[in-house]
Design a protein around this motif. Sequence first.
Motif, PDB file in Angstrom:
ATOM      1  N   LYS A  58       3.947  -4.440  -8.294  1.00  0.00           N
ATOM      2  CA  LYS A  58       3.116  -3.317  -7.904  1.00  0.00           C
ATOM      3  C   LYS A  58       1.718  -3.839  -7.639  1.00  0.00           C
ATOM      4  O   LYS A  58       1.110  -4.482  -8.477  1.00  0.00           O
ATOM      5  N   ARG A  59       1.239  -3.586  -6.442  1.00  0.00           N
ATOM      6  CA  ARG A  59      -0.077  -4.060  -6.079  1.00  0.00           C
ATOM      7  C   ARG A  59      -0.856  -2.940  -5.413  1.00  0.00           C
ATOM      8  O   ARG A  59      -0.283  -2.031  -4.832  1.00  0.00           O
ATOM      9  N   GLY A  60      -2.135  -3.052  -5.461  1.00  0.00           N
ATOM     10  CA  GLY A  60      -2.966  -2.090  -4.760  1.00  0.00           C
ATOM     11  C   GLY A  60      -3.258  -2.592  -3.371  1.00  0.00           C
ATOM     12  O   GLY A  60      -2.414  -3.164  -2.706  1.00  0.00           O
ATOM     13  N   ARG A  61      -4.477  -2.405  -2.903  1.00  0.00           N
ATOM     14  CA  ARG A  61      -4.839  -2.869  -1.581  1.00  0.00           C
ATOM     15  C   ARG A  61      -4.685  -4.377  -1.497  1.00  0.00           C
ATOM     16  O   ARG A  61      -4.961  -5.108  -2.437  1.00  0.00           O
ATOM     17  N   LEU A  62      -4.302  -4.825  -0.316  1.00  0.00           N
ATOM     18  CA  LEU A  62      -4.097  -6.251  -0.143  1.00  0.00           C
ATOM     19  C   LEU A  62      -5.410  -7.001  -0.129  1.00  0.00           C
ATOM     20  O   LEU A  62      -5.487  -8.143  -0.547  1.00  0.00           O
ATOM     21  N   ASP A 111      12.474  -2.495  -5.899  1.00  0.00           N
ATOM     22  CA  ASP A 111      12.331  -3.905  -5.572  1.00  0.00           C
ATOM     23  C   ASP A 111      13.681  -4.569  -5.589  1.00  0.00           C
ATOM     24  O   ASP A 111      14.584  -4.161  -6.300  1.00  0.00           O
ATOM     25  N   ASP A 112      13.832  -5.615  -4.780  1.00  0.00           N
ATOM     26  CA  ASP A 112      15.093  -6.342  -4.727  1.00  0.00           C
ATOM     27  C   ASP A 112      15.403  -7.039  -6.042  1.00  0.00           C
ATOM     28  O   ASP A 112      16.552  -7.205  -6.415  1.00  0.00           O
ATOM     29  N   ASP A 113      14.375  -7.500  -6.751  1.00  0.00           N
ATOM     30  CA  ASP A 113      14.583  -8.247  -7.973  1.00  0.00           C
ATOM     31  C   ASP A 113      14.391  -7.348  -9.184  1.00  0.00           C
ATOM     32  O   ASP A 113      13.917  -6.229  -9.086  1.00  0.00           O
ATOM     33  N   LEU A 122       6.688  -2.361  -1.879  1.00  0.00           N
ATOM     34  CA  LEU A 122       7.955  -1.684  -2.142  1.00  0.00           C
ATOM     35  C   LEU A 122       9.017  -2.657  -2.629  1.00  0.00           C
ATOM     36  O   LEU A 122       9.752  -2.390  -3.570  1.00  0.00           O
ATOM     37  N   LYS A 123       9.125  -3.789  -1.955  1.00  0.00           N
ATOM     38  CA  LYS A 123      10.107  -4.785  -2.375  1.00  0.00           C
ATOM     39  C   LYS A 123       9.754  -6.128  -1.768  1.00  0.00           C
ATOM     40  O   LYS A 123       9.009  -6.234  -0.796  1.00  0.00           O
ATOM     41  N   THR A 124      10.314  -7.165  -2.372  1.00  0.00           N
ATOM     42  CA  THR A 124      10.145  -8.520  -1.854  1.00  0.00           C
ATOM     43  C   THR A 124      11.518  -9.086  -1.552  1.00  0.00           C
ATOM     44  O   THR A 124      12.494  -8.779  -2.235  1.00  0.00           O
ATOM     45  N   GLY A 125      11.586  -9.879  -0.496  1.00  0.00           N
ATOM     46  CA  GLY A 125      12.859 -10.468  -0.113  1.00  0.00           C
ATOM     47  C   GLY A 125      12.676 -11.906   0.313  1.00  0.00           C
ATOM     48  O   GLY A 125      11.572 -12.451   0.276  1.00  0.00           O
ATOM     49  N   LYS A 126      13.754 -12.551   0.732  1.00  0.00           N
ATOM     50  CA  LYS A 126      13.698 -13.960   1.106  1.00  0.00           C
ATOM     51  C   LYS A 126      12.957 -14.170   2.420  1.00  0.00           C
ATOM     52  O   LYS A 126      12.279 -15.171   2.604  1.00  0.00           O
ATOM     53  N   GLU A 127      13.075 -13.225   3.346  1.00  0.00           N
ATOM     54  CA  GLU A 127      12.457 -13.389   4.650  1.00  0.00           C
ATOM     55  C   GLU A 127      11.210 -12.543   4.850  1.00  0.00           C
ATOM     56  O   GLU A 127      10.386 -12.858   5.705  1.00  0.00           O
ATOM     57  N   ALA A 128      11.052 -11.476   4.083  1.00  0.00           N
ATOM     58  CA  ALA A 128       9.937 -10.562   4.328  1.00  0.00           C
ATOM     59  C   ALA A 128       9.604  -9.793   3.058  1.00  0.00           C
ATOM     60  O   ALA A 128      10.423  -9.660   2.156  1.00  0.00           O
ATOM     61  N   MET A 145       4.422   8.543   6.033  1.00  0.00           N
ATOM     62  CA  MET A 145       4.604   7.466   5.067  1.00  0.00           C
ATOM     63  C   MET A 145       5.487   6.399   5.709  1.00  0.00           C
ATOM     64  O   MET A 145       6.588   6.694   6.184  1.00  0.00           O
ATOM     65  N   LEU A 146       4.975   5.172   5.721  1.00  0.00           N
ATOM     66  CA  LEU A 146       5.635   4.094   6.434  1.00  0.00           C
ATOM     67  C   LEU A 146       5.963   2.928   5.505  1.00  0.00           C
ATOM     68  O   LEU A 146       5.247   2.674   4.532  1.00  0.00           O
ATOM     69  N   ALA A 147       7.035   2.235   5.830  1.00  0.00           N
ATOM     70  CA  ALA A 147       7.371   0.977   5.169  1.00  0.00           C
ATOM     71  C   ALA A 147       6.997  -0.137   6.139  1.00  0.00           C
ATOM     72  O   ALA A 147       7.566  -0.232   7.230  1.00  0.00           O
ATOM     73  N   ALA A 148       6.015  -0.952   5.762  1.00  0.00           N
ATOM     74  CA  ALA A 148       5.560  -2.049   6.614  1.00  0.00           C
ATOM     75  C   ALA A 148       6.277  -3.325   6.188  1.00  0.00           C
ATOM     76  O   ALA A 148       6.019  -3.872   5.115  1.00  0.00           O
TER      77      ALA A 148
END
Length: 300
Positions: A23-27, A16-18, A75-81, A98-101
């Motif tokens: 950590k979350r499961g299904r949205l 993560d950026d911070d 995976l990570k949180t950022g300012k724009e996405a 395995m993809l990063a969305a």
Amino acid sequence: MREHETMRRGRRKFDDDDSDFLKRGRLEPRLAEDPDLPETGDKWSTWDGALHGPEPRPEWVRTEHAAVDDELGMLKTGKEADVFLVRRHVPGTDKVSMLAAKRYRDGDHRMFHRDAGYLEGRRVRRSREMRAMTNRSSFGKEMIAGQWAVAEFGALSHLWAIGQASGLVRVPYPVQLIGTELMLEFIGDWATGEAAPRLAQVRAEPDQLADLWQQMTDALSVLARAQVAHGDLSPYNTLVHGDRLVLIDLPQIVDVVANPQGADFIARDVRNVAGWFTQRGLRVDADELLERLLYEAGLR
């Protein structure tokens, strides 16, 4: 073709950026009675109807209509996405990717504190849309969010093709784009979901450090010859996977010819990465590198 193990949800590891770990499961909860949902998996693959990455595609890219997507967490949180880990697979087979969305936030939540400089030189065809972007109306912010996603998808597609031909730059393969969601190759351990470390986290021996610097200068040279700058290059948005540098986070990519600040963006990228290597004891000539890059970009 790589062999992949089924990911165990209890063993996922994320970056993560911070400093705080998310950590979350299904949205969203899966509704078993919903006839539009697959029998297994969180939802059907969104491949059909998306804008696809460059060909020839890597063989691990799942294009089958029967493929499903499992949301494995953030995976990570950022300012724009925000970036989520997605497992795309064909049930009952070993066909897995395995993809990063990367999901850009809408205009009500994104932060537009720094986009003006990056957007110089970018134009849209309709004057109404250009005015909305300039005035930062709600519609204009949505337009800007879309431009970030499109710009990153285009940059990754171009650089991935160059990297395949030259071996001088590596970026994640851009699998698809739908609206403001960009799905990329996940760079890390596909079995555990552990992301590759950022350059800033690497403790390299002198020989490895010199090799990483050579890879960095090669990548910067590729960008300069393409007349673009990363725009936000640093040890925090560069991954080290195995022994290879991987450039990530390119939505702010800058056309250094069209943008009047183009040379400044190249200089900032050079200073950011050269400073990190210098602090770790490697002697680098940032001024000489900058002059060469400006020449290769046609700015000298």
